[in-house]
Design a protein around this motif. Structure first.
Motif, PDB file in Angstrom:
ATOM      1  N   GLU A  98       0.834  -1.204   0.000  1.00  0.00           N
ATOM      2  CA  GLU A  98       0.000   0.000   0.000  1.00  0.00           C
ATOM      3  C   GLU A  98       0.869   1.255   0.000  1.00  0.00           C
ATOM      4  O   GLU A  98       0.624   2.197  -0.762  1.00  0.00           O
ATOM      5  CB  GLU A  98      -0.920  -0.013   1.230  1.00  0.00           C
ATOM      6  CG  GLU A  98      -1.885   1.135   1.274  1.00  0.00           C
ATOM      7  CD  GLU A  98      -2.793   1.118   2.494  1.00  0.00           C
ATOM      8  OE1 GLU A  98      -3.646   2.012   2.570  1.00  0.00           O
ATOM      9  OE2 GLU A  98      -2.651   0.250   3.381  1.00  0.00           O
ATOM     10  N   TYR A  99       1.912   1.257   0.845  1.00  0.00           N
ATOM     11  CA  TYR A  99       2.796   2.419   0.895  1.00  0.00           C
ATOM     12  C   TYR A  99       3.565   2.582  -0.413  1.00  0.00           C
ATOM     13  O   TYR A  99       3.671   3.696  -0.939  1.00  0.00           O
ATOM     14  CB  TYR A  99       3.780   2.325   2.069  1.00  0.00           C
ATOM     15  CG  TYR A  99       4.759   3.463   2.029  1.00  0.00           C
ATOM     16  CD1 TYR A  99       4.344   4.753   2.357  1.00  0.00           C
ATOM     17  CD2 TYR A  99       6.069   3.277   1.605  1.00  0.00           C
ATOM     18  CE1 TYR A  99       5.221   5.825   2.276  1.00  0.00           C
ATOM     19  CE2 TYR A  99       6.949   4.336   1.523  1.00  0.00           C
ATOM     20  CZ  TYR A  99       6.517   5.607   1.852  1.00  0.00           C
ATOM     21  OH  TYR A  99       7.387   6.659   1.748  1.00  0.00           O
ATOM     22  N   ASP A 100       4.112   1.491  -0.943  1.00  0.00           N
ATOM     23  CA  ASP A 100       4.857   1.574  -2.206  1.00  0.00           C
ATOM     24  C   ASP A 100       4.000   2.179  -3.314  1.00  0.00           C
ATOM     25  O   ASP A 100       4.459   3.041  -4.073  1.00  0.00           O
ATOM     26  CB  ASP A 100       5.353   0.191  -2.638  1.00  0.00           C
ATOM     27  CG  ASP A 100       6.525  -0.322  -1.822  1.00  0.00           C
ATOM     28  OD1 ASP A 100       7.105   0.447  -1.035  1.00  0.00           O
ATOM     29  OD2 ASP A 100       6.854  -1.521  -1.970  1.00  0.00           O
ATOM     30  N   SER A 101       2.756   1.727  -3.413  1.00  0.00           N
ATOM     31  CA  SER A 101       1.862   2.259  -4.454  1.00  0.00           C
ATOM     32  C   SER A 101       1.593   3.740  -4.251  1.00  0.00           C
ATOM     33  O   SER A 101       1.633   4.527  -5.195  1.00  0.00           O
ATOM     34  CB  SER A 101       0.536   1.493  -4.445  1.00  0.00           C
ATOM     35  OG  SER A 101       0.742   0.158  -4.831  1.00  0.00           O
ATOM     36  N   CYS A 102       1.333   4.118  -3.006  1.00  0.00           N
ATOM     37  CA  CYS A 102       1.070   5.522  -2.704  1.00  0.00           C
ATOM     38  C   CYS A 102       2.297   6.377  -3.020  1.00  0.00           C
ATOM     39  O   CYS A 102       2.199   7.404  -3.697  1.00  0.00           O
ATOM     40  CB  CYS A 102       0.684   5.664  -1.236  1.00  0.00           C
ATOM     41  SG  CYS A 102       0.176   7.340  -0.787  1.00  0.00           S
ATOM     42  N   PHE A 103       3.457   5.953  -2.535  1.00  0.00           N
ATOM     43  CA  PHE A 103       4.681   6.724  -2.752  1.00  0.00           C
ATOM     44  C   PHE A 103       5.007   6.842  -4.236  1.00  0.00           C
ATOM     45  O   PHE A 103       5.339   7.935  -4.717  1.00  0.00           O
ATOM     46  CB  PHE A 103       5.865   6.104  -2.008  1.00  0.00           C
ATOM     47  CG  PHE A 103       7.142   6.844  -2.264  1.00  0.00           C
ATOM     48  CD1 PHE A 103       7.439   7.993  -1.553  1.00  0.00           C
ATOM     49  CD2 PHE A 103       8.022   6.418  -3.246  1.00  0.00           C
ATOM     50  CE1 PHE A 103       8.603   8.709  -1.806  1.00  0.00           C
ATOM     51  CE2 PHE A 103       9.190   7.124  -3.512  1.00  0.00           C
ATOM     52  CZ  PHE A 103       9.480   8.272  -2.791  1.00  0.00           C
ATOM     53  N   ASN A 104       4.916   5.744  -4.971  1.00  0.00           N
ATOM     54  CA  ASN A 104       5.256   5.780  -6.393  1.00  0.00           C
ATOM     55  C   ASN A 104       4.354   6.740  -7.163  1.00  0.00           C
ATOM     56  O   ASN A 104       4.827   7.484  -8.026  1.00  0.00           O
ATOM     57  CB  ASN A 104       5.200   4.383  -6.993  1.00  0.00           C
ATOM     58  CG  ASN A 104       6.346   3.509  -6.525  1.00  0.00           C
ATOM     59  OD1 ASN A 104       7.382   3.993  -6.077  1.00  0.00           O
ATOM     60  ND2 ASN A 104       6.158   2.203  -6.587  1.00  0.00           N
ATOM     61  N   ALA A 105       3.051   6.731  -6.849  1.00  0.00           N
ATOM     62  CA  ALA A 105       2.124   7.656  -7.517  1.00  0.00           C
ATOM     63  C   ALA A 105       2.466   9.100  -7.146  1.00  0.00           C
ATOM     64  O   ALA A 105       2.490   9.984  -8.014  1.00  0.00           O
ATOM     65  CB  ALA A 105       0.684   7.325  -7.124  1.00  0.00           C
ATOM     66  N   TRP A 106       2.733   9.346  -5.875  1.00  0.00           N
ATOM     67  CA  TRP A 106       3.081  10.699  -5.435  1.00  0.00           C
ATOM     68  C   TRP A 106       4.391  11.149  -6.080  1.00  0.00           C
ATOM     69  O   TRP A 106       4.495  12.267  -6.584  1.00  0.00           O
ATOM     70  CB  TRP A 106       3.211  10.740  -3.907  1.00  0.00           C
ATOM     71  CG  TRP A 106       3.749  12.042  -3.422  1.00  0.00           C
ATOM     72  CD1 TRP A 106       3.046  13.183  -3.188  1.00  0.00           C
ATOM     73  CD2 TRP A 106       5.120  12.353  -3.161  1.00  0.00           C
ATOM     74  NE1 TRP A 106       3.896  14.192  -2.780  1.00  0.00           N
ATOM     75  CE2 TRP A 106       5.177  13.709  -2.762  1.00  0.00           C
ATOM     76  CE3 TRP A 106       6.309  11.622  -3.217  1.00  0.00           C
ATOM     77  CZ2 TRP A 106       6.370  14.332  -2.425  1.00  0.00           C
ATOM     78  CZ3 TRP A 106       7.488  12.244  -2.881  1.00  0.00           C
ATOM     79  CH2 TRP A 106       7.508  13.583  -2.492  1.00  0.00           C
ATOM     80  N   PHE A 107       5.393  10.290  -6.095  1.00  0.00           N
ATOM     81  CA  PHE A 107       6.713  10.664  -6.604  1.00  0.00           C
ATOM     82  C   PHE A 107       6.672  10.950  -8.100  1.00  0.00           C
ATOM     83  O   PHE A 107       7.342  11.862  -8.575  1.00  0.00           O
ATOM     84  CB  PHE A 107       7.726   9.565  -6.285  1.00  0.00           C
ATOM     85  CG  PHE A 107       9.151   9.993  -6.454  1.00  0.00           C
ATOM     86  CD1 PHE A 107       9.677  11.050  -5.719  1.00  0.00           C
ATOM     87  CD2 PHE A 107       9.985   9.342  -7.346  1.00  0.00           C
ATOM     88  CE1 PHE A 107      10.995  11.451  -5.878  1.00  0.00           C
ATOM     89  CE2 PHE A 107      11.301   9.740  -7.502  1.00  0.00           C
ATOM     90  CZ  PHE A 107      11.812  10.793  -6.769  1.00  0.00           C
TER      91      PHE A 107
END
Length: 102
Positions: A15-24
């Motif tokens: 969940e965090y990886d997906s959120c971070f990748n989209a934000w980044f």
């Protein structure tokens, strides 16, 4: 995506990886399209940091807490503390000063 240190942390990691990748991806897009003035860039970075906290920050805290618990449960916290004492992180050197132009 890779698994986490502990199986119970893996869903939070994903969940965090997906959120971070989209934000980044959103963070980099304007930075790559144009070179902004320093003050504009600082303001943009501040807005993006706030956006990160609002979208991914809580997920990060949950994931970090889960991993820290797994580290402690496995007895790795003593090894990490020892490694930190033997090889402490150092402050990065300050950026070079710009020379004045006339």
């Amino acid at each position: 995506m890779a698994h986490s240190l502990s199986p119970e942390c893996t869903p939070l990691k994903h969940e965090y990886d997906s959120c971070f990748n989209a934000w980044f991806e959103g963070y980099l897009e304007p930075a790559l399209s144009a070179s902004a003035a320093s003050e504009e860039r600082r303001a943009y970075s501040k807005r993006k940091a706030e956006e990160y906290e609002n979208t991914c920050g809580k997920i990060w805290v949950k994931y970090r807490d889960c991993v820290q618990k797994a580290v402690k449960d496995r007895g790795l916290d003593d090894l990490l503390n020892q490694a930190r004492q033997e090889n402490p992180l150092k402050e990065p050197p300050p950026p070079p000063m710009k020379e004045a132009t006339s």
